[in-house]
Design an enzyme around this catalytic site. Structure first.
Site, mmCIF file in Angstrom:
data_model
loop_
_atom_site.group_PDB
_atom_site.id
_atom_site.type_symbol
_atom_site.label_atom_id
_atom_site.label_comp_id
_atom_site.label_asym_id
_atom_site.label_seq_id
_atom_site.Cartn_x
_atom_site.Cartn_y
_atom_site.Cartn_z
ATOM 1 N N LEU A 197 0.885 -1.171 0.000
ATOM 2 C CA LEU A 197 0.000 0.000 0.000
ATOM 3 C C LEU A 197 0.916 1.212 0.000
ATOM 4 O O LEU A 197 1.918 1.241 0.725
ATOM 5 C CB LEU A 197 -0.897 0.026 1.243
ATOM 6 C CG LEU A 197 -2.083 -0.942 1.304
ATOM 7 C CD1 LEU A 197 -2.848 -0.757 2.608
ATOM 8 C CD2 LEU A 197 -3.029 -0.744 0.125
ATOM 9 N N ASP A 198 0.558 2.211 -0.801
ATOM 10 C CA ASP A 198 1.385 3.428 -0.849
ATOM 11 C C ASP A 198 1.465 4.078 0.526
ATOM 12 O O ASP A 198 0.587 3.886 1.354
ATOM 13 C CB ASP A 198 0.747 4.476 -1.772
ATOM 14 C CG ASP A 198 0.473 3.947 -3.156
ATOM 15 O OD1 ASP A 198 1.221 3.066 -3.593
ATOM 16 O OD2 ASP A 198 -0.486 4.427 -3.781
ATOM 17 N N LEU A 199 2.464 4.920 0.669
ATOM 18 C CA LEU A 199 2.649 5.688 1.906
ATOM 19 C C LEU A 199 1.352 6.399 2.301
ATOM 20 O O LEU A 199 0.957 6.412 3.458
ATOM 21 C CB LEU A 199 3.766 6.721 1.650
ATOM 22 C CG LEU A 199 4.175 7.604 2.813
ATOM 23 C CD1 LEU A 199 4.901 6.801 3.872
ATOM 24 C CD2 LEU A 199 5.056 8.768 2.344
ATOM 25 N N ARG A 215 -4.733 4.849 -8.269
ATOM 26 C CA ARG A 215 -4.472 6.286 -8.490
ATOM 27 C C ARG A 215 -4.267 6.564 -9.982
ATOM 28 O O ARG A 215 -4.787 7.536 -10.526
ATOM 29 C CB ARG A 215 -3.227 6.727 -7.704
ATOM 30 C CG ARG A 215 -3.454 6.702 -6.199
ATOM 31 C CD ARG A 215 -2.178 6.997 -5.414
ATOM 32 N NE ARG A 215 -2.353 6.641 -4.017
ATOM 33 C CZ ARG A 215 -2.973 7.399 -3.112
ATOM 34 N NH1 ARG A 215 -3.420 8.585 -3.447
ATOM 35 N NH2 ARG A 215 -3.109 6.980 -1.866
#
Ligand code: URA
Length: 236
Positions: free
Chosen positions: A104-106, A192
Site C-alpha cells: 500500500l502506498d505511503l 491512483r
C-alpha cells in the site's frame, strides 16, 4: 541468528511468549539436553537443540497471518532507508518475522496482510489467482458514468490495458466522489493511475478487502491474527 529462548519457543508454535516463559520456568525446556530455567538465555536454533517436554523444537516456524489496518504515513517495507515509520512498527508483541503481502502506498490506508508464509504471499499476488482487492477512493470532481464505464472495461496505463474492474459510486457530490473499486491486479499505484487516466485525481484511498476478507471495524493502526477459515475468504 541468536535470539531469546522464549521468543524462539513462541515462534515455533509453543504459543505466546508468556506461555513460553512459563514452560521454561516449569523446567519443561532443555537446550542441548540440559534443562534451562532462567530467562533471557540467547541462542541460535540452527546451532543448538532445543526440546520441549523432551520433543525437539522444529526449525519450522508456525505460519501466522495478520490483518493490519495500515494508517497513512507508514511505508510498506521492512526497512526504510529514509528512516520513515514502517508497517511492522505497528506489530507490537509479534515475534514472527512477517512480511507484507503486496503493497500500500505511503498515503494509502487500510487492509494489509502480513505473513511468514511465502507461498500464500506468492499466491495472493499472482495475477492468475485473480484475488480481488477492493478499495474506497475519494476522487476529485464527479466522474461521468461514461468515464467510469471506461475504467470498468479496462484502461491503458503505462502502455498496458488494465483488466476489467468493478466500480460502484457510494456517494456523489460536485467537489468529490466516493467510489468503491475492485481490481485483481497489483500494479504500482494502480488505482491512483486509473483515476488519473480519466482525469480525476484520487484524494484519499483505503483498501477495505482482499477477496471476501473485509477490514471491518479494525481500528486504524491496529492488527489481528487471521484464522485459517478467514484465509480461505481471500480466494475466489
Ligand atoms: N492502488 C494505489 O494506487 N495505491 C495503493 O496503495 C494500492 C492500490
Amino acid at each position: 541468528m541468536e535470539e531469546r529462548l522464549q521468543k524462539i519457543l513462541a515462534r515455533c508454535g509453543a504459543g505466546s511468549r508468556r506461555k513460553a516463559e512459563e514452560m521454561i520456568r516449569n523446567g519443561r525446556v532443555a537446550v542441548d539436553g540440559a534443562i534451562v530455567r532462567e530467562m533471557g538465555v540467547k541462542l541460535d536454533l540452527a546451532e543448538h537443540e532445543v526440546t520441549l517436554d523432551g520433543r525437539v523444537v522444529s526449525l519450522e516456524e508456525k505460519k501466522v497471518y495478520i490483518l493490519l489496518n495500515k494508517p497513512k504515513g507508514y511505508v510498506t517495507t521492512l526497512n526504510d532507508p529514509q528512516g520513515r515509520p514502517v508497517v511492522t512498527d505497528l506489530l507490537k508483541g509479534v515475534d514472527f518475522r512477517v512480511f507484507p503481502v503486496g503493497r500500500l502506498d505511503l498515503d494509502t490506508e487500510g487492509a494489509l496482510i502480513l505473513t511468514n508464509d511465502g507461498s500464500l504471499a506468492q499466491t495472493v499476488q499472482h495475477p492468475s489467482f485473480e484475488v480481488n482487492k477492493t478499495y474506497v477512493a475519494q476522487v476529485a470532481g464527479s466522474p461521468s458514468p461514461e468515464k467510469l464505464a471506461e475504467l470498468s472495461r479496462g484502461i491503458v496505463i503505462e502502455g498496458k490495458k488494465t483488466f476489467p474492474a468493478s466500480l460502484k459510486v457510494i456517494r456523489a457530490a460536485s467537489r468529490s466522489t466516493l467510489i468503491q473499486i475492485t481490481i485483481h491486479e497489483g500494479r504500482k499505484r494502480q488505482v491512483r493511475k486509473m483515476f488519473a487516466a480519466i482525469g480525476h485525481r484520487v484524494q484519499e484511498l483505503k483498501r477495505i478487502a482482499y477477496g471476501r476478507l473485509e477490514l471491518g471495524t479494525l481500528a486504524r493502526g491496529k492488527f489481528r491474527y487471521l484464522s485459517a477459515k478467514e484465509i480461505e475468504l481471500i480466494f475466489p
